[in-house]
Motif scaffolding. Structure first.
Motif, short mmCIF file in Angstrom:
data_model
loop_
_atom_site.label_atom_id
_atom_site.label_comp_id
_atom_site.label_asym_id
_atom_site.label_seq_id
_atom_site.Cartn_x
_atom_site.Cartn_y
_atom_site.Cartn_z
N GLU A 134 1.03 -1.04 -0.30
CA GLU A 134 -0.01 -0.25 -0.11
C GLU A 134 0.61 1.29 0.37
O GLU A 134 0.49 2.15 -1.06
N GLY A 135 1.70 1.17 0.45
CA GLY A 135 2.92 2.45 0.90
C GLY A 135 3.86 2.60 -0.44
O GLY A 135 3.78 3.99 -1.07
N ARG A 136 4.42 1.75 -1.34
CA ARG A 136 4.33 1.75 -2.43
C ARG A 136 3.85 2.17 -3.38
O ARG A 136 3.73 3.71 -4.22
N LEU A 137 2.37 1.98 -3.37
CA LEU A 137 1.29 2.43 -4.52
C LEU A 137 1.27 4.25 -4.21
O LEU A 137 0.43 4.74 -4.87
N ALA A 138 1.09 4.42 -3.23
CA ALA A 138 0.87 5.45 -2.35
C ALA A 138 2.00 6.72 -3.08
O ALA A 138 2.13 7.19 -3.82
#
Length: 245
Positions: A134-138
């Protein structure tokens, strides 16, 4: 990449646009004058449009235009563009950990769209790469948002400049807005003694070699600064090397 639903619908996409919005007018003004400069240099509209869409590198374009007009050899034009854009090698190395989980085609798009301001603003917001999905996508969505606004401002204004051509007088001085943008990047990145030294050495060398033909003072300044900093870094104590990194 802009139109992947998981990217452009993510809240960070809009946040990325907001983060770059303050410098977008400067980027647009610089793009506008670059478009005008290409037409005034004698390039056809087709050539100027192709350069805008395919090169997407303002400083490299502005360095190459007078060389093209002067009829410089192709190797000089290529070498100048290569040296002017060497900073993107550093940017890519830094962004590697943020993007290596992506498919190759998305990494290539990110590489093409990376600009000075997007890199500086993004790394200030995210000093460390995310470790979860999720952090990478953000982070990717934030970067894509800043890419989108920067690319739109630059290419849109540059195409307007190509279209208007000689109707926009140089006396407006809009190109200076682009210089101010680059100065902002320069000040934000020159944050260690070694980087400050590279800045000073490159500046002095560029002025000292200004009389060289075909803008070769740019290549000379880059080469002198790189050699001097490599030589000095090899002789620095370990503690100072860690600080310089």
């Amino acid at each position: 990449m802009f139109f992947l639903p998981s990217i452009h619908r993510h809240p960070q996409f809009r946040q990325g646009m907001r983060s770059i919005a303050s410098v977008a007018p400067g980027i647009a003004a610089w793009g506008l004058m670059t478009g005008v400069a290409m037409v005034r240099s004698g390039m056809s509209v087709t050539e100027a449009v192709a350069m805008t869409m395919l090169v997407y590198a303002g400083s490299s374009q502005l360095a190459a235009i007078p060389l093209i007009v002067a009829g410089a050899p192709a190797w000089v034009i290529w070498a100048t563009g290569f040296c002017v854009n060497l900073r993107f090698v550093v940017f890519s190395l830094h962004l590697r950990d943020y993007l290596m989980h992506l498919p190759r085609w998305r990494r290539l798009i990110n590489g093409f769209l990376t600009a000075d301001m997007t890199y500086a603003v993004f790394t200030r917001q995210f000093p460390e790469p995310a470790t979860d999905a999720e952090g990478r996508l953000a982070q990717e969505a934030n970067l894509a948002g800043s890419y989108f606004l920067t690319w739109t401002a630059w290419c849109g204004a540059s195409l307007v400049g190509v279209g208007l051509g000689n109707l926009i007088p140089s006396a407006w001085g809009l190109g200076f807005a682009g210089v101010l943008c680059l100065l902002g990047v320069l000040c934000s990145l020159a944050n260690t003694p070694l980087r400050l030294l590279a800045l000073v050495v490159a500046g002095v060398a560029a002025v000292a070699a200004y009389a060289l033909p075909l803008k070769l003072n740019i290549i000379t300044a880059i080469a002198v600064a790189v050699i001097a900093c490599f030589w000095l870094e090899g002789r620095m104590p370990k503690s100072l090397k860690e600080q310089a990194a």
